[in-house]
Design an enzyme around this catalytic site. Structure first.
Site, short mmCIF file in Angstrom:
data_model
loop_
_atom_site.label_atom_id
_atom_site.label_comp_id
_atom_site.label_asym_id
_atom_site.label_seq_id
_atom_site.Cartn_x
_atom_site.Cartn_y
_atom_site.Cartn_z
N GLU A 119 0.83 -1.21 0.00
CA GLU A 119 0.00 0.00 0.00
C GLU A 119 0.87 1.26 0.00
O GLU A 119 1.84 1.36 0.73
CB GLU A 119 -0.92 -0.01 1.23
CG GLU A 119 -1.88 1.17 1.28
CD GLU A 119 -2.71 1.18 2.56
OE1 GLU A 119 -3.78 1.80 2.55
OE2 GLU A 119 -2.29 0.56 3.55
N LYS A 195 -9.56 2.29 -2.61
CA LYS A 195 -9.78 1.67 -1.31
C LYS A 195 -11.22 1.85 -0.86
O LYS A 195 -11.72 2.97 -0.74
CB LYS A 195 -8.81 2.30 -0.30
CG LYS A 195 -8.77 1.65 1.06
CD LYS A 195 -7.61 2.25 1.86
CE LYS A 195 -7.45 1.61 3.23
NZ LYS A 195 -6.23 2.13 3.91
N CYS A 232 -5.78 -2.88 1.94
CA CYS A 232 -5.54 -2.80 3.39
C CYS A 232 -6.76 -3.07 4.25
O CYS A 232 -7.15 -4.21 4.44
CB CYS A 232 -4.92 -1.45 3.74
SG CYS A 232 -4.11 -1.46 5.38
#
Length: 383
Positions: A119, A195, A232
């Site tokens: 990330e 994300k 994530c």
């Protein structure tokens, strides 16, 4: 021994357990044993020269009568930042490009078809500071930024799909996103995935920088299979993995930046469980090292202000739909994990366990549609 000195669970087990017990413990902890992958001597030498760990494993599938094997290799790269966090921004980015370029070259020696970075790989994980400057200056265009151009050259040079998670600046609306850019082995930008879930833990809140993504659960058809990127914090949400799978993902990458005190007990479980539940391969990638910042900050845990977020524990691994997984990379060292997989295993395991066939999706959807309404009443029976 401190947390940042503990090399890996696997090393600890192999050091202290007799072989017979070790075999049984590994079976219970990690599932069916993944065979080691024979890697070229030139790759092993290059990894040693550039001081990063190199491991290789392979997942096997049964030979079928009507389908040929679909063997591909993925590469997961974990690393620490190269320069101090107060070094000039362009110097930091260029240093990261150089470091990762060395590692991708070794991945190419190992026959990797798809490589994924961690990330926001070109910058310190500065979101814990809650400062905007200078960190937002690391943001780049997903389509035309310096990092994307760098990755396009890698992709063309090595005939490799590159998944590059960056801090994206969308020029049209001048907004920031946490984004993974997917670059085809042709060198073209195939697309991007933003994300979906933003952590709000104590006073650590990444919505200071960007909000939940707007790209949904995009799956990318590549020459080497259908892939998705669950960035994530999305790994904590089972339905997030599920929706990528429903859109046809055969491999779901989870590029992360997470520290030991926050999440390490969850780390070995979540991506592996997602592989089992969704009949697909999952690839969990985490950075390593401890990043120190000039200004102190708190973490909403009642402790005194500090200069670092904690120890990023690496431990990148790949999990298969049959419940097995590779050993992880080191908790402390830069590393490249090369994994060969036969994508036919996804359907073979689906035929065996039938989780998707036996799922009650219409019922779930109906109940979820009720649960999100303000007048929702839980279905609880009382005496």
């Amino acid at each position: 021994m401190s947390a940042c000195e503990f090399e890996s669970l696997e090393d600890c087990l192999e050091t202290h357990l007799p072989q017979a017990e070790l075999t049984e413990v590994k079976r219970i902890l990690f599932g069916k044993e993944t065979k080691k992958l024979e890697l070229p001597a030139c790759a092993v030498e290059a990894a040693s020269e550039h001081d990063f760990e190199l491991k290789g494993y392979r997942f096997e599938a049964a030979q079928e009568q009507l389908r040929p094997p679909r063997r591909i290799r993925v590469g997961l790269i974990q690393h620490r930042i190269v320069l101090p966090t107060d070094a000039p921004i362009l110097d930091q980015i260029n240093a990261m490009h150089s470091r990762v370029g060395e590692m991708v070259e070794v991945a190419a020696m190992c026959g990797v078809n798809i490589v994924c970075f961690q990330e926001t790989w070109t910058m310190p994980f500065a979101f814990c500071t809650r400062e905007k400057e200078p960190w937002t200056q690391f943001a780049e265009s997903a389509e035309e930024g310096n990092t994307t151009r760098f990755c396009q050259e890698l992709a063309k040079k090595y005939n490799m799909v590159v998944v590059s998670p960056i801090l994206e600046r969308e020029e049209l609306h001048d907004t920031l996103w946490n984004t993974a850019v997917v670059i085809s082995n042709s060198g073209n930008v195939l697309g991007k995935s933003r994300k979906n879930h933003i952590p709000r833990i104590g006073d650590f809140n990444e919505s200071t920088y960007y909000m939940e993504g707007d790209t949904g659960h995009t799956v990318f058809q590549t020459q080497f299979g259908k892939i998705a990127v669950n960035i994530c914090y999305g790994r904590h949400h089972p339905l997030n993995w599920f929706m990528y799978s429903m859109n046809g993902a055969e491999i779901i990458f989870n590029p992360s930046a997470t520290v030991g005190a926050l999440s390490e007990p969850m780390w070995p479980i979540e991506a592996r469980n997602a592989a089992i539940a969704n009949h697909c391969f999952t690839c969990a990638i985490n950075r390593v090292g401890t990043e120190k910042f000039k200004n102190e900050f708190t973490s909403g845990d009642g402790k005194k202000a500090h200069h670092d977020f904690g120890h990023f524990y690496g431990s990148s691994y790949v999990a298969a739909p049959d419940g097995s997984r590779t050993p992880g990379l080191s908790r402390t060292r830069d590393g490249l994990l090369v994994v060969e997989m036969d994508l036919n295993l996804n359907r073979q395991i689906s035929d065996k366990w039938s989780f998707k066939m036996t799922g009650r999706y219409a019922e779930y959807a109906e109940e979820l549609s009720k649960a999100v309404k303000q007048d929702f009443k839980p279905n609880i029976v009382k005496e």
